[in-house]
Design an enzyme around this catalytic site. Sequence first.
Site, mmCIF file in Angstrom:
data_model
loop_
_atom_site.group_PDB
_atom_site.id
_atom_site.type_symbol
_atom_site.label_atom_id
_atom_site.label_comp_id
_atom_site.label_asym_id
_atom_site.label_seq_id
_atom_site.Cartn_x
_atom_site.Cartn_y
_atom_site.Cartn_z
ATOM 1 N N LYS A 66 0.841 -1.205 0.000
ATOM 2 C CA LYS A 66 0.000 0.000 0.000
ATOM 3 C C LYS A 66 0.872 1.249 0.000
ATOM 4 O O LYS A 66 0.601 2.215 -0.712
ATOM 5 C CB LYS A 66 -0.940 -0.017 1.223
ATOM 6 C CG LYS A 66 -2.059 -1.050 1.083
ATOM 7 C CD LYS A 66 -2.816 -1.265 2.395
ATOM 8 C CE LYS A 66 -3.823 -2.405 2.242
ATOM 9 N NZ LYS A 66 -4.499 -2.775 3.497
ATOM 10 N N GLN A 110 -4.521 -1.266 9.713
ATOM 11 C CA GLN A 110 -4.380 -2.598 9.116
ATOM 12 C C GLN A 110 -4.975 -3.661 10.047
ATOM 13 O O GLN A 110 -4.658 -3.712 11.234
ATOM 14 C CB GLN A 110 -2.906 -2.901 8.821
ATOM 15 C CG GLN A 110 -2.687 -4.208 8.107
ATOM 16 C CD GLN A 110 -3.351 -4.267 6.719
ATOM 17 O OE1 GLN A 110 -3.294 -3.322 5.955
ATOM 18 N NE2 GLN A 110 -3.991 -5.381 6.415
ATOM 19 N N ASP A 136 -10.937 3.086 4.022
ATOM 20 C CA ASP A 136 -11.276 1.663 3.943
ATOM 21 C C ASP A 136 -12.797 1.459 3.920
ATOM 22 O O ASP A 136 -13.261 0.370 3.608
ATOM 23 C CB ASP A 136 -10.688 0.906 5.145
ATOM 24 C CG ASP A 136 -9.432 0.113 4.780
ATOM 25 O OD1 ASP A 136 -9.242 -0.174 3.580
ATOM 26 O OD2 ASP A 136 -8.653 -0.199 5.697
#
Length: 323
Positions: A66, A110, A136
């Site tokens: 990422k 994460q 997200d």
Amino acid sequence: MQAAAEGGAVEREGARLLDGAALSQAIRERLAPRVEAFIAAAGRPPALGLLLAGNDPGSEIYVRNKIRQSEALGIATDLRRLPATAPFREALDIVEEFNAADAVDGILVQSPLPAGMGADAEARVFDAISPAKDVDGFSPVSAGRLVQHRAGLVPCTPAGVMALLDHAAVDIAGRRAVVIGRSDIVGKPLALLLLHRHATVTVCHSRTVDLPQVAAAADILVAAIGRPAFVTRDFVKPGATVIDVGINALTDRGEVVAIFGPGSKKLAAFERRGRVLSGDVHPDAAAVAGAITPVPGGVGPLTIAQLLSNTVRAAEDRRREDQ
Ligand code: NAD
């Protein structure tokens, strides 16, 4: 090129292959001028704040990818790490710092958080992320907006699947879609996105009775289960579009032979590396499907492309709100 090396593409001959890697590249190319325009107007790059807690090896790889892809596009990154033993409060403090930082546009925590942070740590951390920075799309506000079909940041993997279907010009309106898997990050939001595009959607899960029969009614079949090669040709209506979200690492030679066959490229790759990836869809499904995604090289690359897209969009929207 990992897909070719592992024989993902080759072993799905028969069906049209939906190439997520190529589309991911095209999405990043389309984002590049928007990043440049943002930098010219705002005097700073769009920025992503990341929190990586603990030392899950998979998470290390995901976060590294990422960051690499963000920076290649000109998005700045700010990675904060916490040890697995850190108290939950420290994760929350980092999220709150990112929320307050004017120059941070997107926040990514994460998953999974370390077990020691508590069973509800992820939900509590998603509650804390400012919806304007929720790249997200996991916060309850983002999820609620998605349910009500209002503008908001949409989870990356389901958004990537929709981009792939659109790019391949797959008809969605009026078609039967079956999504196997009901997680908050893939199955449920994807079912909603398909519903908003007027598909007739069925969501299946571990308690679904007669799963192969239910799946075999689908014009669009999505597998987001986390079980290697679970979806065999019996699940697939001839000509259906099959989207394989699963990413499963196989480390057992017998399993590789059972799924891909003794002469397969996957087995050759396994002999070299001791590990290969399998999707949730069995390779024999490609003989029946009309179109299918490879693993790797299908949905995976699109997830990161959508994260970049959400970050650029969050940066643009926040700047517009400020003016
Ligand atoms: P999850 O474990 O949260 O959910 C799995 C779902 O599958 C559950 O809803 C469960 O009911 C269903 N399920 C489990 N066993 C089943 C069975 N026997 N029959 C029918 N349904 C069953 O998983 P997730 O986070 O949604 O991820 C699913 C898969 O997708 C995993 O392989 C994961 O690695 C992969 N994934 C890929 C990407 C990507 O970028 N391509 C992103 C996220 C997840």
